[in-house]
Design a protein around this motif. Structure first.
Motif, PDB file in Angstrom:
ATOM      1  N   PRO A  82       0.821  -1.218   0.000  1.00  0.00           N
ATOM      2  CA  PRO A  82       0.000   0.000   0.000  1.00  0.00           C
ATOM      3  C   PRO A  82       0.849   1.260   0.000  1.00  0.00           C
ATOM      4  CG  PRO A  82       0.044  -0.978   2.183  1.00  0.00           C
ATOM      5  CD  PRO A  82       0.745  -1.951   1.272  1.00  0.00           C
ATOM      6  N   TRP A  83       0.215   2.368  -0.347  1.00  0.00           N
ATOM      7  CA  TRP A  83       0.897   3.656  -0.342  1.00  0.00           C
ATOM      8  C   TRP A  83      -0.127   4.749  -0.076  1.00  0.00           C
ATOM      9  CZ3 TRP A  83      -0.193   7.326  -4.286  1.00  0.00           C
ATOM     10  CH2 TRP A  83      -0.940   6.838  -5.367  1.00  0.00           C
ATOM     11  N   GLN A  84       0.387   5.929   0.255  1.00  0.00           N
ATOM     12  CA  GLN A  84      -0.457   7.077   0.544  1.00  0.00           C
ATOM     13  C   GLN A  84      -0.080   8.226  -0.390  1.00  0.00           C
ATOM     14  OE1 GLN A  84      -2.985   7.036   2.725  1.00  0.00           O
ATOM     15  NE2 GLN A  84      -2.511   4.903   3.182  1.00  0.00           N
ATOM     16  N   PRO A 107      -4.398   5.190  -4.761  1.00  0.00           N
ATOM     17  CA  PRO A 107      -3.893   4.322  -3.690  1.00  0.00           C
ATOM     18  C   PRO A 107      -4.776   3.115  -3.396  1.00  0.00           C
ATOM     19  CG  PRO A 107      -3.724   6.633  -3.052  1.00  0.00           C
ATOM     20  CD  PRO A 107      -4.530   6.591  -4.316  1.00  0.00           C
ATOM     21  N   ALA A 108      -6.059   3.205  -3.742  1.00  0.00           N
ATOM     22  CA  ALA A 108      -6.963   2.080  -3.498  1.00  0.00           C
ATOM     23  C   ALA A 108      -6.736   0.936  -4.476  1.00  0.00           C
ATOM     24  CB  ALA A 108      -8.417   2.550  -3.577  1.00  0.00           C
ATOM     25  N   ARG A 110      -4.524  -1.679  -5.638  1.00  0.00           N
ATOM     26  CA  ARG A 110      -3.320  -2.416  -5.241  1.00  0.00           C
ATOM     27  C   ARG A 110      -2.790  -3.298  -6.378  1.00  0.00           C
ATOM     28  NH1 ARG A 110      -3.260  -3.556   0.257  1.00  0.00           N
ATOM     29  NH2 ARG A 110      -1.306  -4.684  -0.174  1.00  0.00           N
TER      30      ARG A 110
END
Length: 360
Positions: A82-84, A107-108, A110
């Motif tokens: 994940p990432w922001q 970001p949603a 994956r």
């Protein structure tokens, strides 16, 4: 050799160990190693650092004039870490160059990462290589996402992007819209044709997004850009150095209360003094002027000198110093690493007249 420490006698004088203390002792023996990550001998145990990712280019499209967008995914199609918003990747390019690019997808999602790169013929060669060498099917070693430009989700937000600086800002706009924040975005660029992702921004909220093409509106100044900020808003800006400098200069007179920014390139040297680098193997001495970095001088001498962020936080340009006093200005090295003679040559320097002897 270890020794068992006997439990204290029963609190009420009975001829046996106290049951409550025995229970606490059992719980402590079980949970202490877990909570402290220590082994049976009391040594701290740290989990191994996760390794880099092996990804493949699965899609490539023209996002704007001289801008290509790439989608990177796991070869087996598995989910990615994940990432922001604000995060970036380090790409190890086929030539051995390492470059950083902001994540500009959702970001949603994956299943893949998206980056966008503007071709800069007079740059360091990384962008040209991305454009010329990375096509669907190309495989890359990629770092896990890291974030040096985090989005705090302030109640009121002004997002400012200059050119390709839209890449970290776009996910912030998407996050702000999803949270129902009071947000506005200004994207400035040379022309509309040079500004990527205009359609995506319009879908997020055409009434909240403003495109300012220089050939139509002229180059905006810092006060003009900050005039879009609501009182008390937080400002996030990414773009070329003149834009950042203009916004920073005008910020105190604006109604905004916080400023967050990310640079395309290294910040100008401040409080620099001339010093010298000596390369231990060859004995070559390289003068470093007050207004240039050690990395600039090393790359001029050897264009293959590795580097990435040029801002003192990635560690790619790390060098070993054999003698001399270093003025550390990085945000990466630990006190132990500094004491061991390590230096990030992109930002750190030496006192005036000092000579730093480097391995190599």
């Amino acid at each position: 050799m270890s020794h068992e420490v006997p439990l204290p006698p029963d609190l009420y004088g009975r001829g046996r160990d106290d049951r409550f203390l025995r229970f606490l002792d059992a719980v402590t023996r079980f949970y202490l190693p877990i909570s402290t990550r220590s082994d049976r001998y009391g040594r701290r145990v740290f989990p191994p650092e996760p390794g880099p990712l092996r990804l493949v280019v699965t899609d490539r499209e023209a996002a704007a004039e001289d801008v290509v967008a790439l989608r990177l995914a796991a070869p087996d199609g598995g989910p990615l870490p994940p990432w922001q918003p604000g995060a970036h990747l380090d790409l190890d390019l086929p030539s051995g160059r390492r470059r950083q690019y902001s994540l500009c997808g959702d970001p949603a999602d994956r299943s893949g990462y998206r980056i966008a790169v503007r071709r800069l013929p007079d740059g360091g060669g990384g962008s040209v290589e991305v454009h010329d060498a990375l096509h669907p099917g190309a495989r890359l070693t990629v770092s896990r996402p890291r974030n040096a430009f985090p989005f705090a989700g302030d109640r009121s937000v002004l997002l400012i992007a200059g050119g390709i600086g839209i890449t970290p800002i776009l996910p912030m706009a998407r996050e702000a819209a999803a949270r129902g924040l009071d947000w506005r975005l200004v994207h400035a660029g040379r022309s509309r044709a040079s500004m990527p992702f205009a359609d995506e921004l319009a879908r997020l909220g055409a009434d909240r997004v403003e495109l300012l093409a220089d050939d139509e509106h002229g180059t905006p100044d810092g006060a003009d850009l900050l005039g879009r900020a609501a009182p008390g808003a937080a400002v996030y800006v990414c773009g070329p150095a003149p834009m950042l400098d203009a916004v920073r200069t005008a910020f105190d007179a604006s109604g905004a209360t916080a400023l967050h920014f990310e640079r395309f390139a290294a910040a100008p040297v401040t409080d620099g003094r001339p010093f010298t680098l000596r390369l231990r193997r060859s004995g070559t001495e390289l003068p470093v002027p007050a207004d240039r970095t050690a990395l600039d001088v090393l790359r001029e001498y050897d264009p293959a000198t590795p580097y990435s962020c040029r801002q003192g936080f990635c560690g790619v340009c790390r060098r070993q110093v054999r003698s001399g006093t270093v003025e550390h200005r990085d945000r990466k090295l630990t006190d132990q690493e500094r004491a061991a003679g390590q230096m990030l040559v992109c930002v750190s320097r030496a006192p005036e007249g000092e000579c730093l002897e480097l391995d190599g």
